[in-house]
Enzyme design. Structure first.
Site, PDB file in Angstrom:
ATOM      1  N   GLY A  29       0.749  -1.208  -0.072  1.00 42.72           N
ATOM      2  CA  GLY A  29       0.004   0.147  -0.160  1.00 42.72           C
ATOM      3  C   GLY A  29       0.891   1.157   0.114  1.00 42.72           C
ATOM      4  O   GLY A  29       2.020   1.243  -0.237  1.00 42.72           O
ATOM      5  N   ASN A  30       0.074   2.338   0.124  1.00 45.54           N
ATOM      6  CA  ASN A  30       0.880   3.605   0.193  1.00 45.54           C
ATOM      7  C   ASN A  30       0.453   4.598   1.470  1.00 45.54           C
ATOM      8  O   ASN A  30      -0.667   4.058   2.039  1.00 45.54           O
ATOM      9  CB  ASN A  30       1.013   4.440  -1.091  1.00 45.54           C
ATOM     10  CG  ASN A  30      -0.695   4.532  -1.422  1.00 45.54           C
ATOM     11  OD1 ASN A  30      -1.076   5.602  -1.114  1.00 45.54           O
ATOM     12  ND2 ASN A  30      -1.250   3.956  -2.445  1.00 45.54           N
ATOM     13  N   ARG A  31       0.957   5.565   1.673  1.00 47.64           N
ATOM     14  CA  ARG A  31       0.654   6.502   2.950  1.00 47.64           C
ATOM     15  C   ARG A  31      -0.343   7.511   2.682  1.00 47.64           C
ATOM     16  O   ARG A  31      -0.794   8.521   3.377  1.00 47.64           O
ATOM     17  CB  ARG A  31       1.912   7.309   3.233  1.00 47.64           C
ATOM     18  CG  ARG A  31       2.944   6.451   3.854  1.00 47.64           C
ATOM     19  CD  ARG A  31       4.158   7.001   4.333  1.00 47.64           C
ATOM     20  NE  ARG A  31       5.268   6.165   4.585  1.00 47.64           N
ATOM     21  CZ  ARG A  31       5.088   5.436   5.861  1.00 47.64           C
ATOM     22  NH1 ARG A  31       4.204   5.346   6.641  1.00 47.64           N
ATOM     23  NH2 ARG A  31       6.189   4.530   5.770  1.00 47.64           N
TER      24      ARG A  31
END
Ligand code: C5P
Length: 228
Positions: A29-31
């Protein structure tokens, strides 16, 4: 003051960050928090737009007066976005969409006792924004305004703006919102700075300030591009 320049306009906004599953409990995933997309939805709805939000893993309550479709993976975001784009006049792709996903997804949880994986094989995800632009070119979509976002860190190959201009041309959207990310900037923060690059060559600098302010500037630019 809030301008009523988006009254009745159908606006689709994607927000958050996609998660690509490795197994039933793990993902890449990402932030992205979804704050910028949700602030865009809040501002657009306050200016009279009929807003649909496609929210990927966003831990925020739905903005007043919007319809929220919750998704997680890029495939889910893609389906929801294409479906909702059919009757949208404006599409704003604020979500951080994963460029790659794991080739395989284990049906059950990968265990410590399993042979240690030495690498995760990745395959490229479809570029949803590029698909929308292509759909408009072939007449399948009649979205008047398509907006992309570009999170750039800048590197030895050039600065954030040079990358942004190239990306705007490559993606073929009408407006690209370029913002610097990394080292505590943008992701998850209430503040954001950005540059709005228009396909017409325009450039609007938005200094670091609340994401709501950047959202208002994007709505101004969109309203200016909409046919009366
Ligand atoms: O090329 P890059 O990922 O930086 O482009 C960012 C823009 O493209 C964002 O608007 C994002 O929502 C969109 N995007 C997409 N599908 C992808 C990757 C990015 O729609 N697979």
């Amino acid at each position: 003051a809030l301008s009523p320049d988006l009254i009745g306009r159908r606006v689709l906004i994607t927000a958050g960050g996609t998660r690509e599953p490795l197994d039933p409990v793990r993902f890449l995933g990402n932030r992205s928090s979804g704050r910028q997309g949700f602030d865009l939805a809040t501002v657009a709805a306050a200016r009279g737009a009929r807003v649909t939000l496609v929210a990927a893993n966003v831990d925020l309550p739905p903005p007043a007066g919007t319809e929220v479709l919750r998704v997680s993976s890029t495939e889910e975001l893609r389906e929801a976005t294409h479906g909702a784009a059919k009757d949208a006049e404006v599409v704003i792709m604020a979500a951080a969409v994963a460029d790659f996903r794991p080739l395989t997804r284990a049906r059950s949880k990968i265990k410590k006792s399993d042979a240690a994986p030495t690498a995760i094989e990745l395959v490229r995800n479809p570029d949803v924004l590029a698909e929308l632009v292509a759909g408009r070119a072939t007449g399948q979509l009649n979205t008047a305004v398509i907006v992309g976002f570009a999170a750039e860190t800048g590197d030895e190959d050039g600065d954030v703006l040079t990358h942004g201009r190239a990306k705007l041309a490559r993606k073929g959207c009408d407006l690209l919102v370029v913002n610097a990310v990394g080292e505590g900037k943008a992701f998850g923060q209430p503040d954001n700075a950005g540059v709005l690059l228009g396909a017409d060559g325009s450039e609007v600098q938005i200094p670091l300030g609340p994401k709501m302010v950047l959202a208002a500037a994007v709505c101004d630019a969109v309203a200016g591009l909409l046919p009366r």
